[in-house]
Design a protein around this motif. Structure first.
Motif, short mmCIF file in Angstrom:
data_model
loop_
_atom_site.label_atom_id
_atom_site.label_comp_id
_atom_site.label_asym_id
_atom_site.label_seq_id
_atom_site.Cartn_x
_atom_site.Cartn_y
_atom_site.Cartn_z
N ILE A 56 -27.19 28.10 21.42
CA ILE A 56 -27.14 26.82 20.72
C ILE A 56 -25.99 26.01 21.28
O ILE A 56 -25.01 26.56 21.79
N GLY A 57 -26.12 24.70 21.20
CA GLY A 57 -25.08 23.84 21.71
C GLY A 57 -24.62 22.85 20.67
O GLY A 57 -25.42 22.31 19.91
N LEU A 58 -23.33 22.60 20.64
CA LEU A 58 -22.76 21.55 19.81
C LEU A 58 -22.86 20.27 20.63
O LEU A 58 -22.27 20.17 21.71
N PHE A 109 -33.95 22.20 15.50
CA PHE A 109 -32.55 21.86 15.31
C PHE A 109 -31.94 22.89 14.38
O PHE A 109 -32.65 23.69 13.78
N CYS A 110 -30.64 22.87 14.26
CA CYS A 110 -29.95 23.84 13.41
C CYS A 110 -29.24 23.12 12.27
O CYS A 110 -28.76 22.01 12.42
N ALA A 142 -19.30 24.21 11.43
CA ALA A 142 -19.49 23.43 10.21
C ALA A 142 -18.49 22.29 10.13
O ALA A 142 -18.83 21.16 9.75
N LYS A 143 -17.25 22.56 10.51
CA LYS A 143 -16.21 21.53 10.46
C LYS A 143 -16.52 20.41 11.45
O LYS A 143 -16.42 19.23 11.11
N SER A 144 -16.93 20.75 12.66
CA SER A 144 -17.19 19.71 13.66
C SER A 144 -18.45 18.92 13.34
O SER A 144 -18.52 17.72 13.62
N VAL A 145 -19.44 19.55 12.70
CA VAL A 145 -20.65 18.83 12.32
C VAL A 145 -20.34 17.84 11.20
O VAL A 145 -20.82 16.70 11.21
N GLN A 146 -19.51 18.23 10.23
CA GLN A 146 -19.22 17.37 9.10
C GLN A 146 -18.26 16.24 9.46
O GLN A 146 -18.46 15.10 9.07
N THR A 147 -17.21 16.54 10.21
CA THR A 147 -16.19 15.53 10.46
C THR A 147 -16.52 14.62 11.63
O THR A 147 -16.36 13.40 11.53
N LYS A 148 -16.98 15.16 12.73
CA LYS A 148 -17.19 14.37 13.94
C LYS A 148 -18.60 13.81 14.07
O LYS A 148 -18.87 13.04 14.97
N GLY A 149 -19.53 14.22 13.20
CA GLY A 149 -20.89 13.71 13.28
C GLY A 149 -21.68 14.25 14.44
O GLY A 149 -22.56 13.59 14.97
N LEU A 150 -21.39 15.46 14.86
CA LEU A 150 -22.12 16.10 15.95
C LEU A 150 -23.32 16.86 15.39
O LEU A 150 -23.44 17.03 14.18
N THR A 151 -24.19 17.33 16.26
CA THR A 151 -25.35 18.08 15.82
C THR A 151 -25.45 19.38 16.61
O THR A 151 -24.90 19.50 17.71
#
Length: 152
Positions: A120-122, A47-48, A93-102
């Motif tokens: 890599i995929g969001l 994972f990233c 970084a913004k989408s991982v922190q706000t939307k809870g994605l990985t």
């Protein structure tokens, strides 16, 4: 002529719904590129993650030690830095922190210059009923292909 290597993460499409994909360069040390070119790598469990300096790292990526390496051989499981544009890093970084994605590695390959690249995929995690639904779709598609083949 450089032989391209494709190492896939087949679990990623089953466990996650891929929203966006990016191609990142990988910072490798020592004999890691030689092991990748032989095809001795695995990204299924990786994972990233971002560190404190807003740099993206691939965690738990397995690249087997090179068979003909000496004392300068690399560690098999190591954190490997991923190279992306600043704009891409900020949006990830913004989408991982706000939307809870990985962020999940999808494919490790070499390009025409022989450099190692990591797709890599969001992603958003699937629920169990989504996984059952995707398995059902695969089964029906396989059955339809068999019927079409028998008909032709």
């Amino acid at each position: 002529m450089v032989k391209t290597v494709n190492i896939l993460n087949k679990r990623a499409k089953f466990d996650y719904e891929v929203l966006e994909t990016y191609t990142a360069g990988v910072v490798l040390t020592g004999t890691e590129i030689k092991s990748i070119r032989v095809g001795k790598a695995n990204i299924t469990e990786s994972f990233c993650e971002f560190n404190e300096g807003n740099e993206l790292f691939a965690i738990n990526t397995y690249i087997e030690e090179y068979a003909f390496g000496n004392q300068f051989n690399h560690k098999a499981r190591n954190e490997r830095k991923l190279l992306l544009n600043k704009r891409e890093l900020k949006s990830l970084a913004k989408s991982v922190q706000t939307k809870g994605l990985t962020i999940v590695p999808l494919k490790l390959h070499t390009n025409e210059k022989g450099l190692a690249k990591l797709d890599i995929g969001l992603c958003r995690g699937k629920k169990t009923y989504d996984k059952r639904e995707s398995l059902k779709e695969q089964d029906t598609k396989r059955d339809l292909d068999r019927i079409k083949k028998a008909y032709n």
